[in-house]
Design a protein around this motif. Structure first.
Motif, PDB file in Angstrom:
ATOM      1  N   ARG A  18      21.103   2.307 -24.858  1.00 48.57           N
ATOM      2  CA  ARG A  18      20.432   1.639 -23.741  1.00 48.57           C
ATOM      3  C   ARG A  18      19.345   0.718 -24.285  1.00 48.57           C
ATOM      4  NH1 ARG A  18      17.784   5.125 -18.954  1.00 48.57           N
ATOM      5  NH2 ARG A  18      19.981   5.265 -18.327  1.00 48.57           N
ATOM      6  N   TYR A  19      19.356  -0.540 -23.840  1.00 50.73           N
ATOM      7  CA  TYR A  19      18.347  -1.522 -24.247  1.00 50.73           C
ATOM      8  C   TYR A  19      17.647  -2.050 -23.003  1.00 50.73           C
ATOM      9  CZ  TYR A  19      16.228  -5.906 -25.709  1.00 50.73           C
ATOM     10  OH  TYR A  19      15.340  -6.935 -25.927  1.00 50.73           O
ATOM     11  N   GLN A  20      16.296  -2.186 -23.095  1.00 54.03           N
ATOM     12  CA  GLN A  20      15.512  -2.693 -21.968  1.00 54.03           C
ATOM     13  C   GLN A  20      14.487  -3.712 -22.471  1.00 54.03           C
ATOM     14  OE1 GLN A  20      14.582   0.713 -18.951  1.00 54.03           O
ATOM     15  NE2 GLN A  20      14.655   1.655 -20.980  1.00 54.03           N
ATOM     16  N   TYR A  21      14.266  -4.738 -21.656  1.00 54.15           N
ATOM     17  CA  TYR A  21      13.294  -5.779 -21.996  1.00 54.15           C
ATOM     18  C   TYR A  21      12.299  -5.926 -20.844  1.00 54.15           C
ATOM     19  CZ  TYR A  21      11.314 -10.203 -23.529  1.00 54.15           C
ATOM     20  OH  TYR A  21      10.452 -11.181 -23.947  1.00 54.15           O
ATOM     21  N   ARG A  22      11.014  -5.958 -21.195  1.00 51.23           N
ATOM     22  CA  ARG A  22       9.967  -6.085 -20.170  1.00 51.23           C
ATOM     23  C   ARG A  22       9.977  -7.505 -19.607  1.00 51.23           C
ATOM     24  NH1 ARG A  22       5.338  -3.056 -19.419  1.00 51.23           N
ATOM     25  NH2 ARG A  22       5.515  -2.131 -21.497  1.00 51.23           N
ATOM     26  N   VAL A  23      10.191  -7.627 -18.299  1.00 53.82           N
ATOM     27  CA  VAL A  23      10.246  -8.946 -17.681  1.00 53.82           C
ATOM     28  C   VAL A  23       8.930  -9.331 -17.012  1.00 53.82           C
ATOM     29  CG1 VAL A  23      12.735  -8.980 -17.366  1.00 53.82           C
ATOM     30  CG2 VAL A  23      11.316  -7.925 -15.612  1.00 53.82           C
ATOM     31  N   LYS A  24       8.208  -8.338 -16.454  1.00 45.78           N
ATOM     32  CA  LYS A  24       6.922  -8.625 -15.833  1.00 45.78           C
ATOM     33  C   LYS A  24       6.196  -7.329 -15.546  1.00 45.78           C
ATOM     34  CE  LYS A  24       4.662 -11.183 -12.090  1.00 45.78           C
ATOM     35  NZ  LYS A  24       4.846 -12.018 -10.865  1.00 45.78           N
ATOM     36  N   GLY A  25       4.926  -7.256 -15.956  1.00 52.21           N
ATOM     37  CA  GLY A  25       4.140  -6.062 -15.678  1.00 52.21           C
ATOM     38  C   GLY A  25       4.861  -4.818 -16.160  1.00 52.21           C
ATOM     39  N   PRO A  26       5.064  -3.823 -15.281  1.00 52.98           N
ATOM     40  CA  PRO A  26       5.710  -2.575 -15.701  1.00 52.98           C
ATOM     41  C   PRO A  26       7.232  -2.605 -15.596  1.00 52.98           C
ATOM     42  CG  PRO A  26       4.980  -2.352 -13.450  1.00 52.98           C
ATOM     43  CD  PRO A  26       4.555  -3.741 -13.892  1.00 52.98           C
ATOM     44  N   TRP A  27       7.828  -3.757 -15.278  1.00 47.80           N
ATOM     45  CA  TRP A  27       9.254  -3.807 -14.958  1.00 47.80           C
ATOM     46  C   TRP A  27      10.112  -4.244 -16.137  1.00 47.80           C
ATOM     47  CZ3 TRP A  27      10.984  -1.437 -10.815  1.00 47.80           C
ATOM     48  CH2 TRP A  27      10.080  -1.188  -9.785  1.00 47.80           C
ATOM     49  N   PHE A  28      11.186  -3.477 -16.337  1.00 49.95           N
ATOM     50  CA  PHE A  28      12.146  -3.724 -17.407  1.00 49.95           C
ATOM     51  C   PHE A  28      13.533  -3.969 -16.819  1.00 49.95           C
ATOM     52  CE2 PHE A  28       8.801  -1.296 -19.356  1.00 49.95           C
ATOM     53  CZ  PHE A  28       8.743  -1.693 -20.685  1.00 49.95           C
ATOM     54  N   LEU A  29      14.299  -4.827 -17.475  1.00 46.14           N
ATOM     55  CA  LEU A  29      15.715  -5.019 -17.173  1.00 46.14           C
ATOM     56  C   LEU A  29      16.505  -4.765 -18.451  1.00 46.14           C
ATOM     57  CD1 LEU A  29      15.825  -8.265 -14.986  1.00 46.14           C
ATOM     58  CD2 LEU A  29      16.104  -5.903 -14.214  1.00 46.14           C
ATOM     59  N   GLY A  30      17.699  -4.230 -18.293  1.00 51.01           N
ATOM     60  CA  GLY A  30      18.490  -3.969 -19.493  1.00 51.01           C
ATOM     61  C   GLY A  30      19.903  -3.562 -19.167  1.00 51.01           C
ATOM     62  N   GLY A  31      20.576  -3.068 -20.188  1.00 49.81           N
ATOM     63  CA  GLY A  31      21.956  -2.631 -20.039  1.00 49.81           C
ATOM     64  C   GLY A  31      22.216  -1.401 -20.882  1.00 49.81           C
ATOM     65  N   GLN A  32      23.353  -0.772 -20.657  1.00 51.99           N
ATOM     66  CA  GLN A  32      23.703   0.430 -21.397  1.00 51.99           C
ATOM     67  C   GLN A  32      25.215   0.520 -21.600  1.00 51.99           C
ATOM     68  OE1 GLN A  32      22.062   3.617 -19.047  1.00 51.99           O
ATOM     69  NE2 GLN A  32      23.489   3.354 -17.354  1.00 51.99           N
ATOM     70  N   LEU A  33      25.575   1.188 -22.697  1.00 51.57           N
ATOM     71  CA  LEU A  33      26.969   1.461 -23.030  1.00 51.57           C
ATOM     72  C   LEU A  33      27.119   2.967 -23.224  1.00 51.57           C
ATOM     73  CD1 LEU A  33      27.633  -1.336 -25.682  1.00 51.57           C
ATOM     74  CD2 LEU A  33      28.470  -1.313 -23.325  1.00 51.57           C
ATOM     75  N   MET A  34      28.197   3.546 -22.704  1.00 51.20           N
ATOM     76  CA  MET A  34      28.429   4.980 -22.850  1.00 51.20           C
ATOM     77  C   MET A  34      29.880   5.251 -23.226  1.00 51.20           C
ATOM     78  SD  MET A  34      26.266   6.913 -19.890  1.00 51.20           S
ATOM     79  CE  MET A  34      24.510   6.612 -19.669  1.00 51.20           C
ATOM     80  N   PHE A  35      30.041   6.273 -24.042  1.00 54.73           N
ATOM     81  CA  PHE A  35      31.382   6.719 -24.440  1.00 54.73           C
ATOM     82  C   PHE A  35      31.414   8.232 -24.414  1.00 54.73           C
ATOM     83  CE2 PHE A  35      34.048   8.532 -27.792  1.00 54.73           C
ATOM     84  CZ  PHE A  35      35.299   8.083 -27.381  1.00 54.73           C
ATOM     85  N   GLN A  36      32.499   8.790 -23.892  1.00 52.85           N
ATOM     86  CA  GLN A  36      32.654  10.245 -23.883  1.00 52.85           C
ATOM     87  C   GLN A  36      34.114  10.602 -24.080  1.00 52.85           C
ATOM     88  OE1 GLN A  36      32.012  12.711 -20.205  1.00 52.85           O
ATOM     89  NE2 GLN A  36      30.453  13.719 -21.464  1.00 52.85           N
ATOM     90  N   ASN A  37      34.340  11.538 -24.981  1.00 46.94           N
ATOM     91  CA  ASN A  37      35.684  12.080 -25.220  1.00 46.94           C
ATOM     92  C   ASN A  37      35.598  13.581 -24.950  1.00 46.94           C
ATOM     93  OD1 ASN A  37      38.192  12.894 -26.142  1.00 46.94           O
ATOM     94  ND2 ASN A  37      38.193  11.430 -27.841  1.00 46.94           N
ATOM     95  N   PHE A  38      36.240  14.013 -23.867  1.00 45.73           N
ATOM     96  CA  PHE A  38      36.090  15.375 -23.373  1.00 45.73           C
ATOM     97  C   PHE A  38      37.427  16.093 -23.451  1.00 45.73           C
ATOM     98  CE2 PHE A  38      36.353  18.351 -19.763  1.00 45.73           C
ATOM     99  CZ  PHE A  38      35.228  19.135 -19.964  1.00 45.73           C
ATOM    100  N   GLY A  39      37.483  17.144 -24.258  1.00 45.94           N
ATOM    101  CA  GLY A  39      38.688  17.944 -24.350  1.00 45.94           C
ATOM    102  C   GLY A  39      38.416  19.350 -23.855  1.00 45.94           C
ATOM    103  N   ILE A  40      39.299  19.884 -23.017  1.00 48.25           N
ATOM    104  CA  ILE A  40      39.074  21.215 -22.456  1.00 48.25           C
ATOM    105  C   ILE A  40      40.389  21.973 -22.363  1.00 48.25           C
ATOM    106  CG2 ILE A  40      39.318  20.398 -20.059  1.00 48.25           C
ATOM    107  CD1 ILE A  40      37.166  22.498 -19.312  1.00 48.25           C
ATOM    108  N   SER A  41      40.313  23.270 -22.579  1.00 45.40           N
ATOM    109  CA  SER A  41      41.491  24.127 -22.456  1.00 45.40           C
ATOM    110  C   SER A  41      41.048  25.509 -22.000  1.00 45.40           C
ATOM    111  CB  SER A  41      42.233  24.240 -23.794  1.00 45.40           C
ATOM    112  OG  SER A  41      41.403  24.830 -24.775  1.00 45.40           O
TER     113      SER A  41
END
Length: 394
Positions: free
Chosen positions: A175-198
């Motif tokens: 997750r990356y965030q950049y401060r745009v004004k005062g206390p406010w940040f905008l950003g994006g995120q990438l997620m990956f999950q490999n879930f195996g169950i038995s």
């Protein structure tokens, strides 16, 4: 049957999930959360810049920014980790970390490794980094996790059916965030999950098949909007945090299915004199078209993540943090959560979960606000837990 136990539950679009009147009527906690967001502007005023506040956890007037924030103290961190609950048994592990300041105006960054082994032969390991740099105009969080977890449920997903399963999980987040004004940040995120169950046995596997719990791989991306007026990431004494984010999991990104996740997280901290703090968190976790095992779980201390879930989950928690010595605090907390969506709502007591507890904390790094936290939480229907970890719950 609890929410999330029927793979055929209807889902709806983002607008109806988050802001639709039906969702608000089904879960009053969501209505509370939306009201709190509207009132957030009445919280403590944000200083002209985050650097105008005290350094993390330092008493007012005791910060010396002319020298290295860490001074002569060691930047290394070593802490035991302990979890005990009826579902996973007792796990013991170790966390090792390194604290670093990229500049005098940024918040402390941490790089850490953690590993745990349980009495049920479960293994959990993780590597993570949380960074603040460029005078806290930029923030970056990254984590890698692996888990081999042997579960023993007496009531899986509220079906009343006992189940033993083995799950193997690989997960990463950036997750990356950049401060745009005062206390406010905008950003994006990438997620990956490999879930195996038995299932542990043939009958356990049959139950998983009936419930639609199958192995899956998911890759997603999303946006993050955050407002942060807290005086510390680790041990806040005032301010608020508002975080809105989504993850769009798509086959085109390498996953097995298309589904969406949305989160609205609000946290508020109010000083009460002599170092004590009242903390509050209101969380909404909403999913659309998610597979059974990826739906919104109850997230309260005392409950195992994933045992109870639904299309949507909302919770609210209050916590009193009492400073009773220079490096010691104590916590008392109470929370309630609800899973809802489809034909389920919060008016049905079977979908409402309560939890409460208490703990004690030792402040390892006062200036950075790093605490070692031992807590006991009691939920409903035999759900409970003992936790020894780094940091407050939120």
């Amino acid at each position: 049957m609890r929410c999330g136990s029927d793979p055929g539950k209807e889902t709806c679009g983002y607008g109806r999930i988050l802001w639709g009147g039906a969702a608000v009527r089904r879960c009053p906690l969501l209505a509370i959360g939306l009201a709190v967001l509207l009132l957030a502007g009445t919280g403590p005023a944000y200083a002209q810049d985050v650097t105008a506040t005290d350094q993390e956890g330092a008493p007012a007037g005791e910060t010396d920014t002319a020298s290295s924030p860490l001074g002569e103290r060691s930047p290394w961190l070593l802490a035991p980790v302990l979890n005990s609950n009826p579902k996973l048994g007792t796990s013991l592990g170790l966390l090792g970390g390194y604290l670093h300041y990229f500049d005098d105006k940024s918040r402390p960054s941490i790089f850490a490794l953690q590993g745990q082994y349980s009495t049920t032969a479960s293994i959990i390991s993780a590597a993570f980094a949380r960074m603040s740099f460029d005078e806290d105009r930029q923030r970056l969080t990254a984590a890698l996790a692996y888990g081999y977890v042997k579960n023993d449920y007496s009531d899986y997903l509220g079906t009343g059916v006992p189940l033993q399963s083995n799950a193997r999980v690989y997960q990463s987040i950036t997750r990356y965030q950049y401060r745009v004004k005062g206390p406010w940040f905008l950003g994006g995120q990438l997620m990956f999950q490999n879930f195996g169950i038995s299932g542990e046995t043939a009958s356990d596997q049959e139950i998983l098949d009936i419930l639609g719990v199958i192995p899956y791989k998911a890759t997603g991306a999303g946006l993050v909007v955050q407002g942060d007026t807290r005086d510390s990431d680790n041990m806040p004494t005032k301010g608020y945090l508002i975080n809105l984010n989504n993850v769009a999991y798509r086959e085109a990104l390498g996953g097995d299915a298309d589904f969406d996740l949305y989160r609205v997280d609000f946290r508020y901290f109010r000083p009460q004199g002599k170092g004590s703090v009242f903390a509050m968190r209101q969380l909404n976790h909403l999913t659309s078209d998610a597979p059974t095992q990826a739906r919104a779980p109850v997230q309260l201390r005392g409950y195992k993540i994933g045992q109870y879930n639904g299309d949507y989950m909302s919770s609210i928690e209050g916590e009193e943090r009492l400073r009773f010595a220079e490096k010691w605090t104590a916590t008392m907390f109470l929370g309630v959560a609800c899973t809802y969506g489809g034909d389920q709502d919060c008016s049905d007591g079977a979908n409402v979960y309560w939890a409460g507890g208490a703990g004690v904390q030792y402040i390892l790094k006062p200036k950075e606000g790093i605490v070692l936290n031992l807590e006991y939480a009691q939920g409903e229907v035999g759900n409970r837990g003992v936790y020894l970890k780094m940091g407050y719950a939120y």
